[in-house]
Design a protein around this motif. Structure first.
Motif, PDB file in Angstrom:
ATOM      1  N   TYR A 175      13.101   3.300   3.309  1.00  0.00           N
ATOM      2  CA  TYR A 175      13.526   1.961   2.898  1.00  0.00           C
ATOM      3  C   TYR A 175      12.832   0.902   3.744  1.00  0.00           C
ATOM      4  O   TYR A 175      12.374  -0.124   3.220  1.00  0.00           O
ATOM      5  CB  TYR A 175      15.040   1.805   2.984  1.00  0.00           C
ATOM      6  N   ARG A 176      12.713   1.149   5.051  1.00  0.00           N
ATOM      7  CA  ARG A 176      11.979   0.211   5.902  1.00  0.00           C
ATOM      8  C   ARG A 176      10.518   0.135   5.478  1.00  0.00           C
ATOM      9  O   ARG A 176       9.916  -0.952   5.423  1.00  0.00           O
ATOM     10  CB  ARG A 176      12.084   0.634   7.368  1.00  0.00           C
ATOM     11  N   ALA A 177       9.937   1.293   5.165  1.00  0.00           N
ATOM     12  CA  ALA A 177       8.548   1.306   4.705  1.00  0.00           C
ATOM     13  C   ALA A 177       8.395   0.547   3.389  1.00  0.00           C
ATOM     14  O   ALA A 177       7.401  -0.161   3.166  1.00  0.00           O
ATOM     15  CB  ALA A 177       8.066   2.751   4.547  1.00  0.00           C
ATOM     16  N   PHE A 222       6.000  -2.595   2.909  1.00  0.00           N
ATOM     17  CA  PHE A 222       4.911  -2.504   1.940  1.00  0.00           C
ATOM     18  C   PHE A 222       4.970  -3.648   0.942  1.00  0.00           C
ATOM     19  O   PHE A 222       3.952  -4.306   0.662  1.00  0.00           O
ATOM     20  CB  PHE A 222       4.977  -1.154   1.219  1.00  0.00           C
ATOM     21  N   TYR A 223       6.155  -3.914   0.401  1.00  0.00           N
ATOM     22  CA  TYR A 223       6.243  -4.963  -0.614  1.00  0.00           C
ATOM     23  C   TYR A 223       6.245  -6.362  -0.014  1.00  0.00           C
ATOM     24  O   TYR A 223       5.913  -7.336  -0.705  1.00  0.00           O
ATOM     25  CB  TYR A 223       7.427  -4.709  -1.542  1.00  0.00           C
ATOM     26  N   ALA A 224       6.561  -6.487   1.256  1.00  0.00           N
ATOM     27  CA  ALA A 224       6.334  -7.771   1.934  1.00  0.00           C
ATOM     28  C   ALA A 224       4.827  -8.035   2.015  1.00  0.00           C
ATOM     29  O   ALA A 224       4.362  -9.175   1.845  1.00  0.00           O
ATOM     30  CB  ALA A 224       6.954  -7.757   3.327  1.00  0.00           C
ATOM     31  N   MET A 225       4.061  -6.968   2.268  1.00  0.00           N
ATOM     32  CA  MET A 225       2.606  -7.097   2.302  1.00  0.00           C
ATOM     33  C   MET A 225       2.054  -7.489   0.931  1.00  0.00           C
ATOM     34  O   MET A 225       1.251  -8.417   0.816  1.00  0.00           O
ATOM     35  CB  MET A 225       1.971  -5.788   2.762  1.00  0.00           C
ATOM     36  N   ALA A 239      -0.109 -11.346  -3.093  1.00  0.00           N
ATOM     37  CA  ALA A 239       0.099 -12.008  -4.383  1.00  0.00           C
ATOM     38  C   ALA A 239       0.063 -13.523  -4.235  1.00  0.00           C
ATOM     39  O   ALA A 239      -0.577 -14.230  -5.029  1.00  0.00           O
ATOM     40  CB  ALA A 239       1.434 -11.564  -4.984  1.00  0.00           C
ATOM     41  N   GLU A 240       0.738 -14.023  -3.230  1.00  0.00           N
ATOM     42  CA  GLU A 240       0.815 -15.469  -3.016  1.00  0.00           C
ATOM     43  C   GLU A 240      -0.567 -16.082  -2.802  1.00  0.00           C
ATOM     44  O   GLU A 240      -0.835 -17.205  -3.229  1.00  0.00           O
ATOM     45  CB  GLU A 240       1.709 -15.752  -1.809  1.00  0.00           C
ATOM     46  N   ASP A 246       1.519 -14.231 -11.053  1.00  0.00           N
ATOM     47  CA  ASP A 246       2.061 -15.572 -10.814  1.00  0.00           C
ATOM     48  C   ASP A 246       2.482 -15.784  -9.368  1.00  0.00           C
ATOM     49  O   ASP A 246       3.360 -16.589  -9.074  1.00  0.00           O
ATOM     50  CB  ASP A 246       3.240 -15.851 -11.760  1.00  0.00           C
ATOM     51  N   GLY A 247       1.883 -15.023  -8.467  1.00  0.00           N
ATOM     52  CA  GLY A 247       2.172 -15.191  -7.049  1.00  0.00           C
ATOM     53  C   GLY A 247       3.416 -14.487  -6.563  1.00  0.00           C
ATOM     54  O   GLY A 247       3.727 -14.523  -5.374  1.00  0.00           O
ATOM     55  N   THR A 248       4.126 -13.813  -7.468  1.00  0.00           N
ATOM     56  CA  THR A 248       5.359 -13.113  -7.084  1.00  0.00           C
ATOM     57  C   THR A 248       5.328 -11.647  -7.455  1.00  0.00           C
ATOM     58  O   THR A 248       5.994 -10.828  -6.812  1.00  0.00           O
ATOM     59  CB  THR A 248       6.591 -13.740  -7.759  1.00  0.00           C
TER      60      THR A 248
END
Length: 497
Positions: A118-120, A124-127, A132-133, A213-215
């Motif tokens: 879950y931490r990974a 990963f998706y924060a990256m 994306a942004e 769309d950046g998200t």
């Protein structure tokens, strides 16, 4: 007759280009072979006497930029899904709840036996969110080089893991649990036949699935995909574009002459620019070149259910599980096995697939009094080489696959139409080739490309300066995005007169 711009094909990208160009004062003619606009972005009452408007081919929206919606004044609602995904595992499952981090964390603990994955997942998706942004705004600008995009991203670890190393290797290193690995990898395989452990094509597919769309969010178009097309058609017509359906293009000359055939015979028009919203292989044929046929890879099954099927997992409501992406036999190991079998010319014995129910988020697609739910299934690792010979086998195997993770057969839940037939239809790459004119049934027109290239171009250029790609086969094309349509219009408006 002569026009400033003739657009070949009235799919959503062609309509975007038409709207931008007509709003800029250009005379625009759009020619469409079928009797309706929208290409694969349409809604259809697929079953006789059943008032459910299915998004028959494309079905969710992520890549359509807010800028295009605002620029064109589109009357369109895209609704966020509360639940991102649910993946059955034994008698339980992995639920990703967009609105409840603790519930998601608890689900990870139950499935993986600990906290690390879950931490990974969060890291990963924060990256990918940061990527994306930064990348999304560049999709509506002239192309930058790889080095320039790398500097824009400003994260060497992200660049290495998303652009340089096979995504399968990255996922294997970052996550320990086989189920979690598979959930992440499915975004690298939608409509793409590739081995993510070796082929960077899977990276390109993954990138386009997480930067929208950046998200990177995948949203439900209220009213179905036909609502997207309807809004774009309205914008194009109101801006002054002329749209002709039932007009099949039979030739495109480098001079700008476009020949088409309709019910009255064959005609020719001239355009200072010709924008082609058709697969590159079709453009090759129309201009007299030998086309290279791509290979699509998907099985789409559309259904209307009298009720949702029961789950083996007593802790999750079916309405929660099916309103997001419901993953079916898509663990890392199962994906690898299915790829190997399909690459060998066999239908996978347990085809990986995913489903979601549009009507759970947007019941407006159901007619008054119809008590039912729609279900869309997208099957992975179903390359065109398997069809049409193995069509029935592929559909049967896919139904067995979904039944293996349910508490009851899906067939028991299908709505029976007034004609006595169950409401289920399948679309293979062969069907997309014969019905929609997509060579090889490739939903992206050809393999996806990196979002960088020859600096200063728009990624829509061809060897002829009058002829531009404005469809999914352009660089930065693919999906329901409007990006190639926007970029082709900008190439016309900013280029030499």
């Amino acid at each position: 007759m002569s026009y400033d711009v003739v657009i070949a094909g009235a799919g959503h990208n062609g309509l975007v280009a038409a709207a931008y160009l007509a709003r800029a004062g250009r005379s625009v003619l759009v020619l469409e072979r079928q009797d309706h606009v929208g290409g694969l972005a349409i809604s259809t009452r697929a079953f006789p006497g059943v008032d459910a408007r299915l998004s028959r081919y494309s079905y969710l929206v992520s890549l359509l930029p807010t800028k295009i919606v605002k620029d064109l004044g589109l009357r369109l609602e895209l609704r966020r899904r509360r639940y991102a995904s649910y993946t059955p595992v034994g008698d339980g499952g992995l639920l990703v709840d967009n609105a409840d981090d603790e519930r998601t964390a608890a689900s990870f603990r139950r499935v993986t036996g600990g906290e690390s994955d879950y931490r990974a997942w969060q890291e990963f998706y924060a990256m990918t969110a940061r990527v994306a942004e930064r990348v999304a705004p560049t999709l509506l600008e002239p192309l930058c080089s790889a080095d320039e995009l790398r500097a824009t991203i400003g994260d060497e670890a992200a660049w290495r893991d998303l652009f340089e190393r096979p995504i399968g290797q990255v996922v294997d290193e970052r996550f320990a649990d086989d189920t979690v690995r598979g959930v992440v990898l499915t975004d690298a395989l939608i409509g793409t036949f590739a081995d993510p452990a070796e082929d960077l094509l899977a990276n390109r597919c993954f990138l386009y699935h997480v930067i929208g769309d950046g998200t990177g969010e995948w949203n439900v178009p209220v009213g179905g995909m036909g609502a997207v097309t309807g809004a774009l058609e309205e914008a194009a017509r109101q801006a002054g574009a002329t749209i002709r359906t039932g007009a099949e293009i039979v030739g495109i000359d480098p001079s700008g002459e476009v020949t088409f055939r309709d019910a009255e015979g064959e005609h020719a028009v001239n355009g200072r620019h010709v924008l082609v919203n058709l697969p590159p292989a079709v453009l090759d044929r129309l201009t007299g070149r030998a086309p290279a046929t791509p290979e699509g890879a998907q099985l789409k099954v559309n259904m209307v259910l009298s009720r949702l099927p029961r789950l083996k997992d007593a802790d999750v409501d079916p309405r929660e599980a099916f309103s997001g992406t419901f993953h079916i036999n898509e663990s890392r190991e199962q994906l690898a096995r299915a790829y190997a079998q399909a690459a060998g010319g066999e239908v996978p014995d347990l085809p990986p697939a995913e489903v979601y129910c549009h009507s759970l988020t947007d019941p407006s697609i159901l007619g008054p009094g119809l008590k039912a739910e729609t279900m869309t299934l997208f099957g992975l690792h179903m390359p065109a080489r398997l069809f049409p010979e193995h069509r029935d086998e592929a559909v049967a195997a896919t139904l067995r696959s979904i039944n293996s993770v349910l508490a009851e057969p899906l067939e028991d839940c299908l709505l029976i139409g007034p004609d006595g037939e169950p409401c289920i239809e399948a679309k293979t790459p062969h069907d997309l080739e014969t019905e929609a004119g997509l060579p090889g049934g490739h939903i992206f027109h050809r393999d996806l490309t990196w979002p960088y290239g020859e600096t200063g171009t728009w990624g829509v250029e061809t060897e002829n300066p009058r002829i531009l790609l404005c469809g999914a086969g352009a660089r930065r094309g693919g999906g329901v995005s409007g990006i190639p349509g926007h970029n082709a219009a900008m190439a016309v408006l900013t280029g030499p007169s």
